[in-house]
Design an enzyme around this catalytic site. Sequence first.
Site, PDB file in Angstrom:
ATOM      1  N   PRO A 240       9.795  57.658  52.443  1.00 35.02           N
ATOM      2  CA  PRO A 240       8.880  56.704  51.805  1.00 35.02           C
ATOM      3  C   PRO A 240       9.544  55.990  50.618  1.00 35.02           C
ATOM      4  CG  PRO A 240       7.815  58.837  52.082  1.00 35.02           C
ATOM      5  CD  PRO A 240       9.231  59.008  52.498  1.00 35.02           C
ATOM      6  N   GLY A 243      12.298  51.023  51.066  1.00 32.54           N
ATOM      7  CA  GLY A 243      12.412  49.572  51.225  1.00 32.54           C
ATOM      8  C   GLY A 243      12.290  49.066  52.647  1.00 32.54           C
ATOM      9  N   THR A 245       9.447  48.235  54.372  1.00 32.25           N
ATOM     10  CA  THR A 245       8.532  47.097  54.408  1.00 32.25           C
ATOM     11  C   THR A 245       9.154  45.899  53.690  1.00 32.25           C
ATOM     12  OG1 THR A 245       6.775  48.724  54.284  1.00 32.25           O
ATOM     13  CG2 THR A 245       6.131  46.445  54.000  1.00 32.25           C
ATOM     14  N   GLU A 462      11.254  79.011  29.547  1.00 34.93           N
ATOM     15  CA  GLU A 462      12.137  77.833  29.659  1.00 34.93           C
ATOM     16  C   GLU A 462      13.556  78.173  29.216  1.00 34.93           C
ATOM     17  OE1 GLU A 462      11.343  75.280  31.318  1.00 34.93           O
ATOM     18  OE2 GLU A 462       9.245  75.878  31.461  1.00 34.93           O
TER      19      GLU A 462
END
Length: 647
Positions: A240, A243, A245, A462
């Site tokens: 998805p 590019g 389209t 973290e």
Amino acid sequence: MNQPSNNKNEPNPSPPKDFLPKNIYWIYLIFGVILFSQVFALQQFSAKEITWNKFEQEILATDDVRLLEVVNKEELRIYIKEDRLEQEKFADANKNQFNAQYYLEIGSVEVFEQKLEKAKETHNISQLPDVKYKTETNWFKDILGWMLPFILLIALWFFIMNRVGGNRGGMGGLNPYDFGKSKATVFDKNNRSQTTFADVAGLEEAKVEVMEIVKFLKNPTYFTRLGAKIPKGVILVGPPGTGKTLMAKAVAGEAQVPFFHMSGSEFVEMFVGVGASRVRDLFKKAKEKSPSIIFIDEIDAIGRARGAALSMRSNDERESTLNQLLAEMDGFGTNTGVIVLAATNRADVLDKALLRPGRFDRHIYLELPSMLARKAIFKVHLKPLTLAEDIDVDALAGQTPGFSGADIANICNEAALIAARGGKVAVEMEDFFSATDRIIAGLEKKSKIISPQEKQIVAYHEAGHATTSWFLEHADSLLKVSIVPRGKSLGSAWYLPEEHQIYTKAQFEDRLCAALGGRAAEEVVFGEISSGALDDLEKVTKQAYTMVAYYGLDDKLGNISYYDSTGQYEQSIHRPYSEATAKLIDEEVRKTVTAAYERTKKLLLKHRSELNELAELLLEKEVVVKEDLEGIFGKRIKADRSTRKVA
Ligand code: ATP
């Protein structure tokens, strides 16, 4: 997904000429007659309603009645003698002699007759007035009662047609004959697509292939003179946002031939046969305007493999649509001048018959953009922005591995929004970093309330990720660690992943350890673990499973892969391996994760002082950058892959 906009040049959806009779004045005539008869009927009923008591005492007892009329055995109409009408008690009565002056409901004829007899006795009436019994037909009511169900049915039919046929205004939406017509958007010389190949960045190889199609259409003889056939179909495949389209729109902009754009889902309706008829119509229109291009976006909506064992659902409509598409693509000759362009991000589920040469001869794969391609895409999307001097496109491209073109477009827009919100005159590098962080990790939620204990756990969690990845040879480079809550997570670490095409077993194992660093730190420091490692554990489990079951990286299972590129296992109820193998996979996945966890704990115990130092710094500053990390851990030693020995 960019949806095609409605355009003025859409094939005219006007109704067939014989859909309505040419002269519709006869409808007015019928309505006129009905209305007139109703007005006349209403006149009849301009009589006033009265109660029985009032009628008995004030009209019947005083012998004012000229005639009594019982209509349809239910209504009594009372006519007053003409000479009495002037009396004051009849002031409110209908004065029209042809009509009744009063009326009342009688219940039944027997009751009425009994009441009349009783009134005769009570008031000593010598002679009762004449009573006439008659039956009246209300045509309007009867016809309406008979026609109403039909009218309702027709209205319902039009309503459904209007909804499913797509409300395109005017009669277009109402016309049932339009239902099987394709709803393609057409770009032609009156309505040009504004996108050109200059707007498509990075996809150089794909562009060359697609540009060739434009050349085929413009000058077919140049290719056919040597006997070559012009391709019938080209399919663009890729994740998805890469590019597809956009590329098709660029073809529409450059081709100078009519371009029909339709999405796969627009073919399929709830009625059987509509999809096939829309495919037929689309190809018919394209052939009429040939040379032309048809673009079918998201073709997987109709092109999925036929007969796939998808539960009990009927796939008839989708299959007949696909069959029609297959037939149409076979049906037109190579020189008809119609080229079909399609896009999908699931080529694996498409029907093999659709992909064979002769239908989609060319398959163009669009990958996630490389560093160079990202740079080019950034340049395209930076062009419309007002930028500060400090913008470094190389740094932006370097910071965004794994991002699609759509992600990059989004970052540029976000950065501009952030800068505008901050009242700046130009978008600065800092805004791009904020936008990237926001897209990767979600929005900062500084106002989220976290207790000091929770904050401590998050800081050590973290710091555990950071310490582990810093000392592991194959883990991604660490850029920044933060304990500011973002999106759903309470802390985050930013890495700069290297772009690999293949990963070795050692690389996989190091990544597992880096992901387990948070949970291991909690255990090493606090002696107990929390729910904060959900995301990490999910990632770790999936990765260990792919190592064992897909990549053949497990010693016991050996060089076996249960990966299915065709997507058929997904739809099947049965696993492609035995119970014993399933058990072995489970065991090996568990063993892999446990080994990685033990290794991580050992590493953290070894670097316990650095872990503590980083956690304290995080609690103090909330965000720690690479320079701080280097201050604590020293410079990072990375493996140089080019020096790897070849066996
Ligand atoms: P999907 O498979 O989800 O339909 P897609 O591959 O068709 O996605 P597009 O709709 O073509 O993706 O891309 C979305 C947006 O991303 C484009 O409108 C454009 O702004 C940007 N984009 C994607 N790729 C590129 C590129 N190579 N160059 C410039 N912009 C790009």
